[in-house]
Design a protein around this motif. Sequence first.
Motif, PDB file in Angstrom:
ATOM      1  N   GLY A 259       0.786  -1.231   0.000  1.00 65.28           N
ATOM      2  CA  GLY A 259       0.000   0.000   0.000  1.00 65.28           C
ATOM      3  C   GLY A 259       0.813   1.273   0.000  1.00 65.28           C
ATOM      4  O   GLY A 259       0.267   2.364  -0.171  1.00 65.28           O
ATOM      5  N   GLU A 260       2.142   1.152   0.200  1.00 62.90           N
ATOM      6  CA  GLU A 260       2.982   2.351   0.281  1.00 62.90           C
ATOM      7  C   GLU A 260       4.013   2.441  -0.835  1.00 62.90           C
ATOM      8  O   GLU A 260       4.747   3.417  -0.925  1.00 62.90           O
ATOM      9  N   VAL A 261       4.086   1.429  -1.674  1.00 63.90           N
ATOM     10  CA  VAL A 261       5.103   1.404  -2.736  1.00 63.90           C
ATOM     11  C   VAL A 261       4.674   2.290  -3.907  1.00 63.90           C
ATOM     12  O   VAL A 261       3.512   2.310  -4.305  1.00 63.90           O
ATOM     13  N   CYS A 262       5.633   3.021  -4.431  1.00 62.18           N
ATOM     14  CA  CYS A 262       5.417   3.809  -5.651  1.00 62.18           C
ATOM     15  C   CYS A 262       6.614   3.584  -6.570  1.00 62.18           C
ATOM     16  O   CYS A 262       7.757   3.799  -6.170  1.00 62.18           O
ATOM     17  N   VAL A 263       6.348   3.093  -7.780  1.00 64.49           N
ATOM     18  CA  VAL A 263       7.405   2.875  -8.766  1.00 64.49           C
ATOM     19  C   VAL A 263       7.109   3.730  -9.987  1.00 64.49           C
ATOM     20  O   VAL A 263       6.013   4.275 -10.143  1.00 64.49           O
ATOM     21  N   ARG A 264       8.115   3.834 -10.845  1.00 65.25           N
ATOM     22  CA  ARG A 264       7.906   4.636 -12.061  1.00 65.25           C
ATOM     23  C   ARG A 264       8.593   3.979 -13.254  1.00 65.25           C
ATOM     24  O   ARG A 264       9.633   3.333 -13.143  1.00 65.25           O
ATOM     25  N   PHE A 265       7.946   4.097 -14.392  1.00 67.45           N
ATOM     26  CA  PHE A 265       8.545   3.689 -15.656  1.00 67.45           C
ATOM     27  C   PHE A 265       8.835   4.978 -16.410  1.00 67.45           C
ATOM     28  O   PHE A 265       7.927   5.755 -16.686  1.00 67.45           O
ATOM     29  N   LYS A 292       0.248  -3.516  -4.210  1.00 65.04           N
ATOM     30  CA  LYS A 292      -0.951  -2.662  -4.223  1.00 65.04           C
ATOM     31  C   LYS A 292      -0.538  -1.193  -4.121  1.00 65.04           C
ATOM     32  O   LYS A 292      -1.101  -0.405  -3.350  1.00 65.04           O
ATOM     33  N   GLY A 293       0.467  -0.854  -4.929  1.00 66.35           N
ATOM     34  CA  GLY A 293       1.016   0.494  -4.894  1.00 66.35           C
ATOM     35  C   GLY A 293       0.667   1.292  -6.129  1.00 66.35           C
ATOM     36  O   GLY A 293      -0.291   0.992  -6.852  1.00 66.35           O
ATOM     37  N   ARG A 294       1.458   2.315  -6.403  1.00 67.06           N
ATOM     38  CA  ARG A 294       1.222   3.229  -7.517  1.00 67.06           C
ATOM     39  C   ARG A 294       2.300   3.031  -8.580  1.00 67.06           C
ATOM     40  O   ARG A 294       3.442   2.715  -8.273  1.00 67.06           O
ATOM     41  N   LEU A 295       1.903   3.256  -9.831  1.00 68.37           N
ATOM     42  CA  LEU A 295       2.841   3.229 -10.954  1.00 68.37           C
ATOM     43  C   LEU A 295       2.708   4.533 -11.720  1.00 68.37           C
ATOM     44  O   LEU A 295       1.627   4.889 -12.195  1.00 68.37           O
ATOM     45  N   ILE A 296       3.817   5.235 -11.812  1.00 63.24           N
ATOM     46  CA  ILE A 296       3.879   6.490 -12.569  1.00 63.24           C
ATOM     47  C   ILE A 296       4.559   6.223 -13.900  1.00 63.24           C
ATOM     48  O   ILE A 296       5.604   5.569 -13.950  1.00 63.24           O
ATOM     49  N   VAL A 297       3.965   6.701 -14.978  1.00 63.70           N
ATOM     50  CA  VAL A 297       4.659   6.731 -16.262  1.00 63.70           C
ATOM     51  C   VAL A 297       5.191   8.150 -16.424  1.00 63.70           C
ATOM     52  O   VAL A 297       4.414   9.110 -16.456  1.00 63.70           O
ATOM     53  N   ALA A 456      13.100   2.811  -7.281  1.00 60.81           N
ATOM     54  CA  ALA A 456      13.426   3.082  -8.684  1.00 60.81           C
ATOM     55  C   ALA A 456      14.041   1.827  -9.291  1.00 60.81           C
ATOM     56  O   ALA A 456      15.140   1.410  -8.899  1.00 60.81           O
ATOM     57  N   LEU A 457      13.332   1.210 -10.232  1.00 63.27           N
ATOM     58  CA  LEU A 457      13.858   0.028 -10.918  1.00 63.27           C
ATOM     59  C   LEU A 457      14.751   0.476 -12.060  1.00 63.27           C
ATOM     60  O   LEU A 457      14.335   1.269 -12.920  1.00 63.27           O
TER      61      LEU A 457
END
Length: 772
Positions: A259-265, A292-297, A456-457
Amino acid sequence: TSIASLRRAAAPTSSASLPGAAAPAQQRRHRPELRGRPVHRQISALWLAMVRMEVKLAFPQDRPPLSIISAAKIAGVSVIIDPTLASGSVPTLHFSSGNFIHGVNTILRYIARAASVSSFYGQDDIQAAQIDQWLEYAPLILSGSEFEAACSFLDGYLATRTFLVGYGLSIADIVVWSNLTGTGQRWESLRRSKKYQSLVRWFNSVAAGYGDALDEVTSAYVGKRGIGKSPAPSLKEKMPGLKENTSGHEIDLPGAKVGEVCVRFAPEPSGYLHIGHAKAALLNKYFAERYKGRLIVRFDDTNPSKESNEFVENVLKDIETLGVKYDVVTYTSDYFPKLMEMAESLIKQGKAYIDDTPKEQMRSERMDGVESKRRNSTVEENLSLWKEMVNGTRRGTQCCVRGKLDMQDPNKSLRDPVYYRCNPDPHHRVGSKYKVYPTYDFACPFVDALEGVTHALRSSEYHDRNAQYYRILQDMGLRRVEIYEFSRLNMVYTVLSKRKLLWFVQNKMVEDWTDARFPTVQGIVRRGLKIEALIQFILEQGASKNLNLMEWDKLWTINKKIVDPICGRHTAVLKEKCVLLTLANGPEEPFVRILPRHKKYEGAGKKATTFANRIWLEYADASVISVGEEVTLMDWGNAIIREIKTDNGTITQLVGELHLEGSVKMTKLKLTWLSDIEDLVSLSLVDFDYLINKKKLEEDEDFLDNLNPCTRREALALGDPNMRNVKKGEVIQLERKGYYRCDVPFVRSSKPIVLFAIPDGRQKSTLIVTGA
């Protein structure tokens, strides 16, 4: 407390009367404001318990409805089992009120609505409709002759899914699981063969999660205990290369919390997405869903000389094609004002300086650890030159901003990297507003921190620059963002550099970025690759940090398993020197038979095949036939060749007679053929080869020295008339030739249908080269 009062308490603002036990679940689905209320859940559970006091399930003893019994067990719907109906009867659910409902799917929908499991009938109306589709699909396909084809489809479908619909167990999962279980040894043999690993993984996961309830049902009605006792697969199994801790819990992202993870592509809009970008996008998607986090493009649009709106639009198209769902689209250019403020702040703090050292000299000094003569300029001098850069003056274009880190650090990325450059080219989003632009290494950590990215992947090729990333965050006074590395995807005989791919486009070596020879998402899809195959291929590699050179054959083999069970079959004969076979005892008038397009998959539809006394054969087939030989004409029967006519050694015609009573098992040659009729369509069969002819280019090798001289081959052919109905993008199989994707469908008789050959992982091209 009366049932009526409980109902009013559960839905105090509703005036609608919802019949039976479906009311609370329907309210949860159609009234989002009620979801998650503890009091509502308690009242709903109490009400349902009262309604369920006397419910009887009647069914024939010889056909127990496993899906209903299993669903009731998991949903907590208490039913009295009554296996006394006559054989062939429809299962019926009787209520103590005297009401009843019958039919498997009707009862399943009732159970789904009455279930205490919130996702059992989906989270919204769309998911409910998708579940309804699965209820119709499962018993028809999984219990019929198309069982293995259905398993293949399910395997591809579940390659990137944990559940059939949405992100939780639904009635659809129970129905498909029960139908598989109900086939007994048929499914168990496939399960042990590991032929359909994604399907087996899902099957075991459902069984492990609800093992007690399902084991009770299967032991009673299938005669086996522990049918689903295989442990649920760990993330390590689903994505090899991820470590596990000593307690056995999954560890994929350091310090991650659900619930707290945020990743970005963060692609740069300087080209179309290719297969390497697809890996990064899909891994980000996976972790966002996993936690169950957020994904930013986020578009890394910091180089106006290379970027365009065309690339932005097509990257978004590619992301949609990959099935990546994101929360928001942002642009680094959104942060240009704040980035400039930060750069100026670092200059004032003495953590950055302006340098006018020529590019090549600067590169040499960084390699040798030599400080720039500008490194110790005063803040005032630096701010003066910064102003020149911001205004884009001639003096400003000679300068750049460098971070003052450590010129003696063994990690050369920390030797005063460049933060800002001057560039007079207009930007595709902001026009000519700015004359200075941040580098990726400067902008990335800054924007990651501001946008709330937690992880950050990055591919392992950036490993040496990770220390720089953390140092820049530290100097900026921003919070830490955890970096998680994965290996870059490298493919044999393939260049993935957008600079190199752009060269092929600019020099007309390919049509455009969607060319079927390109490793772009649109290119490989145009070649005939199913996205399900690409997703399965990438997730099989997981987030491993091991560098691998991957074979295309493996990807195309996965693709074949997906397309083969369902694609329609057609017939084509190469035009070049094709030979006419006259059947002396053939039909006086042509006649038509309706045949299946796929003998094992009814969903492929039908085709009309014409039978006549004059048929076309390929020259390659005619050249290996002997006089008196008996051959098999596919989908017709046997024929005996009585005469072979030639002209200067070239076969011009064959004469034979049908021998339909002959055994097709005894003939050596099985031939494709087409009746000599006016309705035949013209085909252009196109095959492709790699753009470079070396399996792996070394770092010091120029790709221009390894160009493949012939990368496109074309052959003209005749096709059966049914191919007029083949749609653009449709995958078909040409008998004895292989799989093809329709690139240009039928328009008119004078224009050929264009079919692109799809590799199957092993087959070599059978086409005649007519062009390069």
